[in-house]
Scaffold this active site. Structure first.
Site, PDB file in Angstrom:
ATOM      1  N   GLU A 204       6.890  15.271   0.213  1.00 54.90           N
ATOM      2  CA  GLU A 204       8.093  16.083  -1.256  1.00 54.90           C
ATOM      3  C   GLU A 204       8.051  17.572  -0.694  1.00 54.90           C
ATOM      4  OE1 GLU A 204       8.754  13.165  -4.790  1.00 54.90           O
ATOM      5  OE2 GLU A 204       6.707  14.122  -4.560  1.00 54.90           O
TER       6      GLU A 204
ATOM      7  N   GLY B 249      13.664   7.793  -9.007  1.00 52.54           N
ATOM      8  CA  GLY B 249      14.573   5.826  -8.998  1.00 52.54           C
ATOM      9  C   GLY B 249      16.035   6.935  -9.927  1.00 52.54           C
TER      10      GLY B 249
ATOM     11  N   MET C   7       7.245  10.213 -11.907  1.00 46.42           N
ATOM     12  CA  MET C   7       5.863  10.209 -12.426  1.00 46.42           C
ATOM     13  C   MET C   7       5.393  11.110 -12.573  1.00 46.42           C
ATOM     14  SD  MET C   7       5.400   7.008 -10.226  1.00 46.42           S
ATOM     15  CE  MET C   7       3.058   6.576 -10.836  1.00 46.42           C
ATOM     16  N   GLU C   8       5.799  12.397 -12.687  1.00 47.60           N
ATOM     17  CA  GLU C   8       4.787  13.919 -12.826  1.00 47.60           C
ATOM     18  C   GLU C   8       6.500  14.818 -13.429  1.00 47.60           C
ATOM     19  OE1 GLU C   8       6.020  12.373  -9.355  1.00 47.60           O
ATOM     20  OE2 GLU C   8       4.512  11.719  -9.465  1.00 47.60           O
TER      21      GLU C   8
ATOM     22  N   ASP D  37      15.686   5.238  -5.053  1.00 46.24           N
ATOM     23  CA  ASP D  37      15.351   3.846  -5.039  1.00 46.24           C
ATOM     24  C   ASP D  37      15.836   3.892  -6.224  1.00 46.24           C
ATOM     25  OD1 ASP D  37      12.918   4.851  -5.864  1.00 46.24           O
ATOM     26  OD2 ASP D  37      12.977   3.582  -7.287  1.00 46.24           O
TER      27      ASP D  37
HETATM   28  C1  3QA Z   1       6.439   7.089  -6.340  1.00 47.44           C
HETATM   29  C2  3QA Z   1       6.150   9.155  -6.298  1.00 47.44           C
HETATM   30  C3  3QA Z   1       6.010   8.922  -7.471  1.00 47.44           C
HETATM   31  O1  3QA Z   1       5.097  10.334  -7.029  1.00 47.44           O
HETATM   32  C4  3QA Z   1       7.100   9.661  -8.225  1.00 47.44           C
HETATM   33  C5  3QA Z   1       7.549   8.873  -6.177  1.00 47.44           C
HETATM   34  C6  3QA Z   1      10.894   7.448  -7.199  1.00 47.44           C
HETATM   35  N1  3QA Z   1      11.536   6.257  -7.106  1.00 47.44           N
HETATM   36  C7  3QA Z   1      10.480   5.942  -8.773  1.00 47.44           C
HETATM   37  C8  3QA Z   1      10.371   4.134  -9.138  1.00 47.44           C
HETATM   38  N2  3QA Z   1       9.009   4.450 -10.380  1.00 47.44           N
HETATM   39  C9  3QA Z   1       8.817   5.019 -10.722  1.00 47.44           C
HETATM   40  N3  3QA Z   1       8.745   7.282  -9.994  1.00 47.44           N
HETATM   41  C10 3QA Z   1       9.461   6.872  -8.749  1.00 47.44           C
HETATM   42  N4  3QA Z   1       7.599   9.786  -7.637  1.00 47.44           N
HETATM   43  C11 3QA Z   1       5.086   6.640  -5.594  1.00 47.44           C
HETATM   44  S1  3QA Z   1       4.553   5.104  -5.381  1.00 47.44           S
HETATM   45  C12 3QA Z   1       4.412   4.457  -3.795  1.00 47.44           C
HETATM   46  C13 3QA Z   1       3.507   5.355  -2.920  1.00 47.44           C
HETATM   47  O2  3QA Z   1       3.040   5.122  -1.922  1.00 47.44           O
HETATM   48  C14 3QA Z   1       9.141   9.699  -7.935  1.00 47.44           C
HETATM   49  C15 3QA Z   1       9.825   8.334  -7.728  1.00 47.44           C
HETATM   50  N5  3QA Z   1      11.253   3.734  -9.324  1.00 47.44           N
HETATM   51  C16 3QA Z   1       1.967   5.691  -1.285  1.00 47.44           C
HETATM   52  C17 3QA Z   1       1.683   4.624   0.085  1.00 47.44           C
HETATM   53  O3  3QA Z   1       0.675   3.784   0.131  1.00 47.44           O
END
Ligand code: 3QA
Length: 232
Positions: free
Chosen positions: A13, A79, A173-174, A197
């Site tokens: 990001e 998301g 998530m932040e 997504d």
């Molecule tokens: C997801 C990231 C976290 O910082 C929150 C992306 C996008 N789609 C989401 C969803 N639910 C919750 N949050 C989000 N961000 C981290 S998990 C994958 C990590 O991979 C926003 C977000 N559906 C790490 C490699 O193993």
């Protein structure tokens, strides 16, 4: 003079943002790296916090208290909940909540604890700059509610709960933890996200496919906002 904090949660990001800058000074603090740059008339500190509310709280507070940033801009992915939001589309938060904060056993509403509020607002002026930038560049953006929690949401049941309980347009998530820090410390903040997504059964798969491109959409848009702040 403004000192800007630019935050993401994941390296993906902030990488597209760092690529705009040269002469970066790296400082290690509290198990993280802080990237300091001068960009035109602005002092900027960039960092990615790591995923979730705890790490993002630590980073936001550090940017403000240790690095003396007076404005905070967050860029990243989310998301989508609002069906108007397609993968790649932008959302700017006007308010945020913590969807996983739950003391409902005591009769309190979801997202509420004593001394807090269910929703925390973002800065009206920064949000309007974002809407103006979108207008001027013919870019689609939605203003709405973002729900934050320590869960990657990838099922319809949880997604519907968040949609119905908070009328949220997107989830991540932040954002809410960063906004709470900024609100408490009187620092104007902007939470900008591009959809990666739609938090459903395919979310994991879509996230992997669209993380990079959506993170870039958000970062490229944030640079336009920064240029506008710089020219003010
Ligand atoms: C997801 C990231 C976290 O910082 C929150 C992306 C996008 N789609 C989401 C969803 N639910 C919750 N949050 C989000 N961000 C981290 S998990 C994958 C990590 O991979 C926003 C977000 N559906 C790490 C490699 O193993």
């Amino acid at each position: 003079m403004t000192k800007l904090a630019i935050m993401g949660a994941m390296e993906e990001e902030i990488q597209p943002l760092l690529s705009y800058f040269t002469d970066i000074k790296v400082t290690e603090f509290a198990n993280n790296r802080y990237y300091e740059v001068k960009y035109n008339d602005l002092d900027i500190v960039v960092a990615y916090s790591k995923i979730g509310k705890v790490f993002s709280t630590l980073t936001a507070a550090t940017m403000i208290e240790k690095f003396a940033c007076d404005t905070l801009l967050f860029s990243g992915v989310a998301g989508g909940i609002n069906p108007e939001l397609k993968i790649g589309d932008l959302i700017v938060a006007n308010k945020l909540c913590q969807h996983d904060l739950d003391i409902t056993a005591f009769g309190h509403p979801n997202g509420f604890v004593p001394g807090g509020d269910v929703f925390v607002k973002t800065d009206e002026k920064l949000k309007n700059i974002a809407l103006d930038v979108a207008n001027e560049n013919n870019i689609k953006i939605i203003e709405g509610t973002i729900a934050t929690g320590d869960q990657f949401v990838a099922n319809e049941t949880r997604k519907s709960f968040i949609e119905n309980t908070f009328k949220a347009d997107a989830l991540e998530m932040e954002g809410a933890s960063v906004a709470v820090v900024c609100d408490a410390l009187n620092v104007p903040c902007l939470i900008l996200r591009a959809i990666s997504d739609t938090a459903d059964m395919d979310a994991g798969f879509n996230f992997d496919e669209f993380l990079d491109s959506s993170a870039k959409n958000s970062a490229n848009f944030l640079i336009k906002i920064i240029n506008k702040i710089n020219s003010h």
